[in-house]
Every structure is written in structure tokens, then in C-alpha cells.
Design an enzyme around this catalytic site. Structure first.
Site: not given
Length: 438
Positions: A218, A257, A261, A316
Site C-alpha cells: 500500500d 494493492d 489501508d 473501496r
């Protein structure tokens, strides 16, 4: 609701060894403490979950010996490591490339991607077992070893009591992964992140019926940390959008990715005035439904998203498990490939209010919310293409197989002010992202 302005400003300076903090609305250039600069600004009181309890001050109290200006990846990592958890400010100047010599340099002797493709071709390997048991001298084992070399190179651990801030309008990272892991009190501002490109994605034949390529890294991950403020940053795939990636075994060779996060019991995070754009799987709040993860995440993952621009994303924004998430005054601009914005996951309690959504022709309003598991959601005073819209009601009408329940069961109070959703597109468009910090 307030009159639209870019954001409330907090100016801080050291006076007699003590941090003096003044809250000011609008531009701070006329204030005598502006000379302290944005690197000593702290999160305003009541500004989202990161303001809870002790608040978030980052490295505002750093002494002169712990203020660094860096222009290379090596300098950046050295500055983070110097002084342990003593308050520090790391000023990033220009764009820093964390990829170093590139993918070929990370590959261990013997690694051969052509051999990898031949060995694990579903026509040969099948789809019933993954590659976890492959020995170290196998193509998968050599891939793992190569991936470990890249991992050690592109990740940087951010310690407690740190402010990382870009200098000017063109500061940022290419190919870096900031690890905010197991620490408290971190600020990351005014930085442009071009997503890391995983040189060695793993093939998993058992991931969906068709298999998938899975990647790491990330741009930033908040892992078990508390009191984190991500502000005026820009996250993008940059020169390597998914459309440029090849396909193998009929699946995209996914080398990206997430962009941000927030996982593993992280808590008290505010993400404000950022741009998240041109990406697929953008933000996770909680990364698994598993029992071990639930034991860590349940009761945590309190996150605020406000005045962010989410543009040309697939999904997301965020997907939430367990978290008590407040998302208000954001602008979502859907593009080609749009799947959903908010993912409603296990035991999540999402409040999504006063947001603006811009959808293209053909995109279903009911797709803004996506039900992964049964959990209540509050979604009020949201506007879609300029019109007030009950997101839950529209979702339930358009997606009757995934009925959502209204009412997250809590009311956010940590907000410095709420703008009219009709004003949000212009306000966020002018003020969000790296290079717009004032």
C-alpha cells in the site's frame, strides 16, 4: 452548516519550550505565528477521530536537532530512524523515488518469470491448491525471495511523534510504502504518492473460480497505530494505471494493492482534504472477517474521512469491517469501471452524510453502497448528480438481493464544521490534495 472555506487552520510555535497552539479559520498567512510553518501545525480540536483523547500533534514539539529536510529515499529512512520516538519533523523536498534500481535488481539468482508462468499454468498446475507449500528452490520460492528483497527496499517505518510533510507543491514519493505500524501520534501531509508497483505478484489459483494475481505494498498503511492524521495528500497509480498492466492466465497481472489501508486494531485516524484517484482497491478499514482479526479489530478502527476527493476509482472508498467510520463532505466522481464506493462489511458502523456523488450516464445510484455482510449504515443528506438522494432506499430498490438496514447506532460529534453537500464538489476540487496546503 458553515460558509464554505478550504479548512480551519492550526498554527503552532514553540514559545519558551512549550508548544503554543492557536486555531484560526481560513488562510493563516497574516497571522504572526505563520512563520512557524505548516510543519508544526497540529490537528485541530474536534477534527475527526484523530482528535479524540490526547489528539494528534505529530512532531510539532521537535527540537532543531530533529528537524530534517530530505531529498533521497536513503536520507528519508535515515531521518525516520534517527532519535527513536523523540518528536521529529521530516520535510520531503521534491519527488523521492523508492524503487531504486528497479525490478531486475530485486530478483534473486535463478528467478525466471517465464519458468514461473510455465510451472503454474492452470492447465498444468490446476486450480485446486495454492502455492504456499512450494519449496524455496521452486519458481514460487524464488519469487518469494525476490519479493522479500523488494519489501525491504520500498517500505519505510514511521515512528511515533512524527510529522512527515512535503515542501511546496511538488513533494512526494514514487514506489514507496509508508508503514505506520504500532505507534502513536503521526501526521502525514502535503505529499503525492504514486502507488508502489509490485515486481513479483503471486498467482493464487484458488482465489475465485478463475484464480488471481495478488500484490503487496500500500502507499500508506496504518497498522495497529493510533492518532494518525493524513491530510492534503494525493494518492494515484500515476504512470502505471491498471490499463497498462498485462494479463496472464486470463487475469490481469495486478501489481497494485491499496492506496491507504487502516488495519489490525488501528484507531483514531482522520483522513482530510486528500485526493484518491485512478485506482482499483483503494482503502480498507479492517482487512479480514476471520476470528483472529475480529478479536483485534472489534471495538477499534475509528476513522473519519472528510473533504476528500475520490475520483476514477473502482471500489473501496472505503470498504469497512468492524470500524466506527464517519465519512462526510467528500466528493465521489465515478469513472469507467466503477463498482461501488462504500463497502458495508462485518460489524461495520458507517455514517455517510453530507457527501456529493457525480455518476456518469449508465452508472446505478444503487451501486454507491455495496453490502458484503449485514450491518447497519446511516446515510443522510447525500446528493447524487446535484439531487438529494436516500442512498439506502435507492440501493434496496435497485439491488433487492442485498437489503441494507438504516441506522448505524451512533452520532458523530468530532466534526469542526459541516459544509452543504451542494458546495462540496467546488470546495474539494479547489482545496484537496498535495500542493494545496495553505
Amino acid at each position: 452548516m458553515r460558509t464554505p472555506t478550504c479548512h480551519a487552520r492550526v498554527i503552532s510555535a514553540l514559545v519558551g519550550g512549550t508548544a503554543l497552539v492557536l486555531a484560526v479559520t481560513g488562510t493563516a498567512s497574516a497571522h504572526p505565528l505563520h512563520r512557524a510553518g505548516p510543519d508544526r501545525q497540529v490537528l485541530p480540536a474536534e477534527d475527526g477521530w484523530a482528535a479524540y483523547g490526547t489528539g494528534t500533534t505529530g512532531g510539532a514539539a521537535a527540537d532543531p536537532a530533529h528537524v530534517y529536510t530530505v531529498t533521497t529515499w536513503e536520507q528519508f529512512k535515515a531521518a525516520l530512524a534517527d532519535g527513536g520516538s523523540a518528536p521529529k519533523i521530516v520535510r520531503v523536498k521534491g519527488t523521492i523515488d523508492a524503487d531504486g534500481p528497479g525490478c531486475d535488481a530485486f530478483a534473486v539468482p535463478g528467478y525466471d518469470f517465464a519458468a514461473y508462468l510455465k510451472t503454474y499454468d492452470p492447465a498444468v498446475w490446476g486450480r485446486a491448491r495454492n502455492l504456499d507449500g512450494e519449496p524455496d528452490d521452486s519458481p514460487e520460492g524464488l519469487r518469494r525471495a525476490s519479493a522479500a528483497r523488494q519489501d525491504a527496499s520500498v517500505k519505510a517505518d514511521v515512528p511515533a511523534n512524527t510529522t512527515v510533510i512535503g515542501v511546496g507543491r511538488d513533494a512526494g514519493f514514487k514506489g514507496a510504502s509508508l508503514q505506520i505500524k504500532g505507534v502513536d501520534n503521526v501526521i502525514v501531509r502535503n505529499l503525492a504518492f504514486e502507488s508502489p508497483l509490485d515486481c513479483f505478484p503471486q498467482w493464487d489459483p484458488t482465489d475465485t473460480a478463475d484464480g488471481n494475481w495478488n500484490s503487496e505494498y500500500d502507499s500508506a498503511v496504518v497498522h495497529g497505530s493510533t492518532h494518525v492524521w493524513m491530510d492534503h495528500d494525493t494518492f494515484t497509480d500515476g504512470e502505471h494505471p491498471d490499463s497498462t498492466l498485462p494479463s496472464y492466465y486470463g487475469r490481469i497481472y495486478q501489481q497494485h494493492d491499496g492506496e491507504l489501508d487502516i488495519v489490525k486494531g488501528a484507531d483514531y485516524v482522520t483522513a482530510s482534504w486528500n485526493v484518491f484517484e485512478d485506482h482499483d482497491k483503494t482503502i480498507l478499514v479492517g482487512n479480514s472477517d476471520g476470528a483472529a482479526t475480529a478479536a483485534v479489530d472489534r471495538g477499534h478502527l475509528k476513522v473519519t474521512f472528510h473533504h476528500n476527493l475520490f475520483r476514477n476509482l473502482v471500489e473501496r472508498a472505503p470498504r469497512v469491517r468492524f470500524g466506527q467510520v464517519d465519512s462526510y463532505n467528500n466528493h465521489f466522481v465515478a469513472g469507467d469501471g466503477f463498482s461501488y464506493s462504500y463497502g458495508i462489511g462485518l460489524e461495520s458502523r458507517l455514517v455517510a452524510e453530507h457527501n456529493a456523488f457525480t455518476l456518469p450516464d449508465g452508472a446505478r445510484t444503487g451501486s454507491i453502497l455495496k453490502k458484503w455482510k449485514d450491518a447497519p449504515v446511516t446515510a443522510g443528506d447525500n446528493y447524487v448528480n446535484g439531487r438529494p438522494t436516500d442512498l439506502v432506499a435507492v440501493h434496496n430498490a435497485q439491488v433487492p438481493g442485498e437489503i441494507l438496514r438504516s441506522g448505524a447506532g451512533w452520532t458523530p460529534v468530532l466534526r469542526t464544521g459541516v459544509d452543504r453537500p451542494q458546495a462540496v464538489p467546488g470546495l474539494v476540487g479547489r482545496c484537496a490534495g498535495a500542493g494545496h496546503l495553505r
